[in-house]
Design an enzyme around this catalytic site. Structure first.
Site, mmCIF file in Angstrom:
data_model
loop_
_atom_site.group_PDB
_atom_site.id
_atom_site.type_symbol
_atom_site.label_atom_id
_atom_site.label_comp_id
_atom_site.label_asym_id
_atom_site.label_seq_id
_atom_site.Cartn_x
_atom_site.Cartn_y
_atom_site.Cartn_z
ATOM 1 N N ARG A 91 0.839 -1.189 0.000
ATOM 2 C CA ARG A 91 0.000 0.000 0.000
ATOM 3 C C ARG A 91 0.880 1.247 0.000
ATOM 4 N NH1 ARG A 91 -1.806 0.809 4.491
ATOM 5 N NH2 ARG A 91 -1.218 -1.059 5.639
ATOM 6 N N TYR A 241 -1.386 -3.545 -6.913
ATOM 7 C CA TYR A 241 -1.193 -4.274 -5.663
ATOM 8 C C TYR A 241 -2.440 -4.253 -4.775
ATOM 9 C CZ TYR A 241 0.687 -6.414 -1.666
ATOM 10 O OH TYR A 241 0.855 -7.308 -0.655
ATOM 11 N N GLY A 242 -2.701 -5.351 -4.101
ATOM 12 C CA GLY A 242 -3.904 -5.582 -3.288
ATOM 13 C C GLY A 242 -4.577 -4.383 -2.645
ATOM 14 N N GLY A 243 -3.944 -3.838 -1.601
ATOM 15 C CA GLY A 243 -4.591 -2.773 -0.840
ATOM 16 C C GLY A 243 -4.895 -1.533 -1.672
ATOM 17 N N LYS A 250 -9.598 -2.125 1.779
ATOM 18 C CA LYS A 250 -9.254 -0.980 2.613
ATOM 19 C C LYS A 250 -10.029 0.273 2.209
ATOM 20 C CE LYS A 250 -6.126 -3.498 4.661
ATOM 21 N NZ LYS A 250 -6.452 -4.112 5.963
ATOM 22 N N HIS A 270 -10.660 -2.213 11.510
ATOM 23 C CA HIS A 270 -9.580 -3.091 11.035
ATOM 24 C C HIS A 270 -9.398 -4.208 12.070
ATOM 25 C CE1 HIS A 270 -5.085 -3.264 9.565
ATOM 26 N NE2 HIS A 270 -5.830 -4.137 8.958
ATOM 27 N N SER A 292 -1.310 -3.672 10.627
ATOM 28 C CA SER A 292 -0.946 -4.593 9.551
ATOM 29 C C SER A 292 0.295 -5.405 9.923
ATOM 30 C CB SER A 292 -0.669 -3.817 8.273
ATOM 31 O OG SER A 292 -1.870 -3.251 7.822
ATOM 32 N N CYS A 294 0.696 -7.637 12.202
ATOM 33 C CA CYS A 294 0.909 -7.808 13.642
ATOM 34 C C CYS A 294 0.088 -8.941 14.234
ATOM 35 C CB CYS A 294 0.602 -6.521 14.378
ATOM 36 S SG CYS A 294 1.819 -5.240 14.033
ATOM 37 N N LYS A 296 -3.233 -10.469 13.134
ATOM 38 C CA LYS A 296 -4.673 -10.710 13.052
ATOM 39 C C LYS A 296 -4.979 -12.063 12.406
ATOM 40 C CE LYS A 296 -5.738 -6.910 10.897
ATOM 41 N NZ LYS A 296 -4.363 -6.377 10.971
ATOM 42 N N THR A 297 -4.364 -12.320 11.241
ATOM 43 C CA THR A 297 -4.664 -13.571 10.546
ATOM 44 C C THR A 297 -4.254 -14.759 11.412
ATOM 45 O OG1 THR A 297 -4.454 -12.477 8.420
ATOM 46 C CG2 THR A 297 -4.268 -14.872 8.413
ATOM 47 N N ASN A 298 -3.135 -14.615 12.114
ATOM 48 C CA ASN A 298 -2.689 -15.688 13.009
ATOM 49 C C ASN A 298 -3.710 -15.957 14.115
ATOM 50 O OD1 ASN A 298 0.327 -16.722 12.750
ATOM 51 N ND2 ASN A 298 0.205 -14.656 11.963
ATOM 52 N N ASP A 317 -9.553 -9.636 9.015
ATOM 53 C CA ASP A 317 -9.028 -8.296 8.718
ATOM 54 C C ASP A 317 -10.003 -7.147 8.999
ATOM 55 O OD1 ASP A 317 -6.605 -6.968 7.725
ATOM 56 O OD2 ASP A 317 -7.848 -6.299 6.058
ATOM 57 N N SER A 410 4.627 -10.302 0.817
ATOM 58 C CA SER A 410 3.970 -11.216 -0.121
ATOM 59 C C SER A 410 2.727 -11.803 0.540
ATOM 60 C CB SER A 410 4.931 -12.318 -0.544
ATOM 61 O OG SER A 410 5.463 -12.984 0.573
ATOM 62 N N ARG A 411 1.743 -12.148 -0.262
ATOM 63 C CA ARG A 411 0.432 -12.492 0.285
ATOM 64 C C ARG A 411 -0.198 -13.702 -0.403
ATOM 65 N NH1 ARG A 411 -1.914 -8.605 4.303
ATOM 66 N NH2 ARG A 411 -0.178 -7.180 4.552
ATOM 67 N N GLU A 538 0.004 -20.535 21.945
ATOM 68 C CA GLU A 538 0.035 -20.264 23.393
ATOM 69 C C GLU A 538 -0.784 -19.020 23.753
ATOM 70 O OE1 GLU A 538 0.930 -22.567 25.066
ATOM 71 O OE2 GLU A 538 2.799 -23.519 24.393
HETATM 72 P P1 GTP Z 1 -2.659 -7.512 7.761
HETATM 73 O O1 GTP Z 1 -3.227 -8.680 7.064
HETATM 74 O O2 GTP Z 1 -1.590 -6.798 7.012
HETATM 75 O O3 GTP Z 1 -3.677 -6.539 8.279
HETATM 76 O O4 GTP Z 1 -1.846 -8.089 9.060
HETATM 77 P P2 GTP Z 1 -2.225 -9.184 10.151
HETATM 78 O O5 GTP Z 1 -2.527 -8.454 11.410
HETATM 79 O O6 GTP Z 1 -3.220 -10.160 9.660
HETATM 80 O O7 GTP Z 1 -0.830 -9.908 10.367
HETATM 81 P P3 GTP Z 1 -0.471 -11.474 10.396
HETATM 82 O O8 GTP Z 1 -1.406 -12.303 11.221
HETATM 83 O O9 GTP Z 1 -0.279 -11.930 9.015
HETATM 84 O O10 GTP Z 1 0.925 -11.381 11.190
HETATM 85 C C1 GTP Z 1 2.089 -11.405 10.544
HETATM 86 C C2 GTP Z 1 3.315 -11.454 11.412
HETATM 87 O O11 GTP Z 1 3.064 -11.505 12.822
HETATM 88 C C3 GTP Z 1 4.112 -12.690 11.095
HETATM 89 O O12 GTP Z 1 5.449 -12.312 11.002
HETATM 90 C C4 GTP Z 1 3.858 -13.590 12.288
HETATM 91 O O13 GTP Z 1 4.876 -14.514 12.440
HETATM 92 C C5 GTP Z 1 3.767 -12.583 13.409
HETATM 93 N N1 GTP Z 1 3.015 -13.105 14.570
HETATM 94 C C6 GTP Z 1 1.693 -13.372 14.628
HETATM 95 N N2 GTP Z 1 1.341 -13.837 15.853
HETATM 96 C C7 GTP Z 1 2.476 -13.838 16.591
HETATM 97 C C8 GTP Z 1 2.772 -14.189 17.958
HETATM 98 O O14 GTP Z 1 1.916 -14.592 18.722
HETATM 99 N N3 GTP Z 1 4.075 -14.044 18.366
HETATM 100 C C9 GTP Z 1 5.043 -13.587 17.518
HETATM 101 N N4 GTP Z 1 6.286 -13.467 17.989
HETATM 102 N N5 GTP Z 1 4.811 -13.260 16.239
HETATM 103 C C10 GTP Z 1 3.543 -13.366 15.778
HETATM 104 MN MN MN Z 2 -4.030 -10.466 7.759
HETATM 105 MN MN MN Z 3 -5.143 -5.400 7.224
#
Ligand code: GTP
Ligand code: MN
Ligand code: MN
Length: 629
Positions: A91, A241-243, A250, A270, A292, A294, A296-298, A317, A410-411, A538
């Site tokens: 973006r 590009y996506g965003g 967005k 968001h 972004s 940080c 969220k997807t995880n 997201d 990359s996505r 965890e």
């Molecule tokens: P956007 O899609 O851009 O809005 O971002 P997002 O918030 O979905 O980010 P995403 O879940 O893709 O996180 C990406 C980064 O965060 C990766 O480098 C992950 O390894 C890291 N990450 C996610 N959860 C954790 C966690 O619990 N601990 C640590 N150390 N890293 C994490």
């Molecule tokens: Mn995400």
């Molecule tokens: Mn996002």
């Protein structure tokens, strides 16, 4: 190349431009006029109305493959790899503008001599000028695609419809994954108003210094993303590009969405949405706003390490939320796909994502393996040592190389329905009831793993105070700690001060059962730069504490910053790693003094008179508490 069977030879015309595959009769008059207007500006070779069918998708994929924009990934089922121009990878926040008559409707007025960081304003006149400098004839010799799309399940009272007009088949394919598109949408729309979304990858000026390959046309030097909230209009030029180009995401769901939400009394955020079922079988819904890249997807697809817990995903997201008649905050995910960060995703960090993304996916800027698969940083254990790797730029790449194999931003672009832990109610048109809101960021120092807001006003202050280490999702490169209130800094559709008032006003909603608000930080590091908390699965331990907290268990104790877990209340049973809980939850006085200074300066310099008194009050309370540390 397969012929699209739906293309007929007796063209109808819109203006002088042939309509490839549809009948003008199927177009509501307002949609017809919008297409006509865009076509006369952009002068495409022909017009293609997307119906969302499988045949159409195959036709477009074939076309993109023939052009070299995407290549197949035979290791998986119906997966593709797109490589962008290296100048078009994220973006572009500096080139993103909101246009209103009155500047202050868009951004707070920063202190004199200070550059505003809460969005970019452009006057309506300059927006028109920017369009006229770029769009006339920009689609010459190319097809103009028309994508009717719905943000939210088609027909839900939460949902909103847009029409995206684009000259990029890649955008059409990704929009088909990320939103609901096609005939149904046009039928539901009828002759109602819609969000107008015009996109072109652009044609660079002849003296452009950037090398443009024909497989990824773009115009990075003149890229601009424009929004006109009072007309529900988005105009995006120069980037594929996506965003910047998937305008439902967005631009619509957050920037235009947040302005609609303010006028209509709801919230466009968001945020991920997840369902968590505890060992007693009680199911609750949580939303979380992290900046972004940080986590969220995880978190949205988390596989809990704590026994007895189950997490299901509603969205990763964006959340659209409103209070219902009973005062419950209800949320929908307006999207239909995941556009997730690839690097770092693997079977340990996000096993559910790994089960999601190897079917019907378009990858962008990841590396390729010689056995027809993909690779990125973090996938080292997932591929065999003898495969060869081609990096995101298409060059041979060797393990241990200094440059990354995959671009850090990359996505994967994948349909949500491929997710093995999708919540059965994820498309419920009434939305899911939200009990908890999390804020969080990437904070290497000082911020505890979890703390709770004392009340809604304190929670809004915590959202307003969010800061995070910069990531690759936008053009920022340094590892500086940036302010990112509500994880919305790049996505506010209107003045942040007014946005804070809107959040604060939720206490006035009749019967409102306000969700509990928490702040989390998975990213705190020790003096050696190692993460203090193992994170990922965890993090279910943090969610466990949150649920016990909202169930009224006696597990919290007040502190300078908010409610912290009582000593020993945190479930650490069978935690694989030694965790220094004391350090993880410590509140270093000197750190928090600096934090208060940063916040005061930020609010003074950036928000000024638009800062609600309630937020200033909370800041002074925090300052006072920190003094006593
Ligand atoms: P956007 O899609 O851009 O809005 O971002 P997002 O918030 O979905 O980010 P995403 O879940 O893709 O996180 C990406 C980064 O965060 C990766 O480098 C992950 O390894 C890291 N990450 C996610 N959860 C954790 C966690 O619990 N601990 C640590 N150390 N890293 C994490
Ligand atoms: Mn995400
Ligand atoms: Mn996002």
């Amino acid at each position: 190349v397969a012929k699209n069977p739906s293309i007929n030879n007796n063209y109808e015309y819109i203006g002088k431009i042939p309509l490839l595959n549809s009948s003008t009769k199927s177009l509501p008059p307002k949609v017809y006029s919008y297409i006509e207007e865009c076509a006369s500006l952009c002068c495409p070779k022909d017009i293609f109305i997307c119906d969302g069918s499988d045949t159409e998708y195959e036709h477009l994929l074939n076309f993109l493959e023939k052009n070299g924009t995407i290549s197949p990934l035979p290791k998986y089922e119906n997966c593709w790899l797109a490589r962008t121009n290296p100048a078009d990878v994220a973006r572009v926040e500096k080139r993103t503008f909101i246009s209103t008559e009155c500047k202050r409707d868009t951004i707070p007025i920063p202190r004199e001599g200070v550059t505003g960081e809460l969005g970019n304003w452009i006057s309506p006149k300059d927006m028109d000028k920017a369009i006229l400098e770029r769009f006339p004839g920009c689609m010459k010799d190319r097809t103009m695609y028309v994508i009717p799309f719905s943000m939210g399940p088609v027909g839900s009272s939460f949902s909103k419809i847009g029409i995206e007009i684009t000259d990029s088949a890649y955008v059409v394919c990704c929009m088909r994954i990320m939103t609901r598109i096609g005939k149904k949408v046009l039928e539901t729309l009828g002759n109602d108003d819609f969000v107008k979304c015009l996109h072109s990858v652009g044609v660079p000026k002849r003296d452009s210094k950037i090398e443009i390959n024909s497989s990824w046309p773009c115009d990075p030097e003149r890229t601009i993303i424009l929004h006109r909230p009072d007309k529900n209009e988005i105009v995006s030029y120069g980037s594929g590009y996506g965003g910047n180009s998937l305008l439902g995401k967005k631009c619509f769901a957050l920037r235009i969405g947040s302005t609609i939400a303010k006028d209509e009394g709801w919230l466009a955020e968001h945020m991920l949405i997840l369902a968590i079922t505890d060992p007693k079988g009680r199911k609750r819904y949580i939303t979380a706003a992290f900046p972004s890249a940080c986590g969220k997807t995880n978190l949205a697809m988390l596989k809990p390490t704590l026994p007895g817990y189950k997490i299901e995903c509603v969205g990763d997201d964006i959340a659209w939320m409103r209070f219902d008649q009973e005062g419950r905050l209800r949320a929908i995910n307006p999207e239909n796909g995941f556009f997730g960060v690839a690097p770092g995703t693997n079977c340990i960090t996000n096993p559910n994502a790994m089960k999601t993304i190897f079917k019907n996916t378009i990858f962008t800027n990841v590396a390729a393996t010689s056995d027809g698969g993909v690779f990125w940083e973090g996938m080292e254990e997932e591929i065999s040592d003898d495969v060869e790797i081609t990096d995101w730029r298409g060059k041979k790449w060797t393990r241990g190389s200094k440059t990354p194999a995959a671009h850090p931003n990359s996505r994967f672009c994948t349909p949500i329905k491929e997710c093995p832990v999708i919540d059965p109610d994820w498309e419920d048109s009434a939305g899911v009831p939200i009990d908890v809101i999390l804020f969080g960021g990437r904070r290497p120092e000082g911020i505890p793993l979890i703390y709770q807001a004392r009340n809604w006003q304190h929670g809004v202050f915590i959202g307003a105070s969010m800061r995070s280490e910069a990531t690759a999702a936008a053009e920022h490169t340094d590892k500086v700690i940036m302010h990112d209130p509500f994880a919305m800094r790049p996505f506010f559709g209107y003045n942040f001060g007014h946005y804070l008032n809107h959040w604060l006003s939720m206490t006035e909603v009749k019967n409102a059962k306000l969700p509990a608000i928490f702040h989390v930080n998975w990213f705190r590091k020790n003096a050696d730069g190692k993460y203090l908390w193992p994170g990922f699965g965890e993090n279910s331990r943090v969610l466990d504490w949150i649920l016990r907290r909202i169930d009224g268990e006696d597990v919290a104790v007040d502190s300078a910053v908010g409610l912290l877990p009582k000593l020993g209340s945190f479930n650490l049973e069978n935690l694989s790693k030694d965790v220094n809980m004391e350090e993880l939850f410590s509140l270093p006085k000197s750190f928090w003094e600096k934090e208060v200074c940063h916040l005061r300066e930020y609010f003074d310099m950036q928000v000024g008179d638009d800062l609600p008194a309630a937020i200033r009050e909370e800041l002074e309370l925090l300052a006072c508490n920190v003094d006593k540390l």
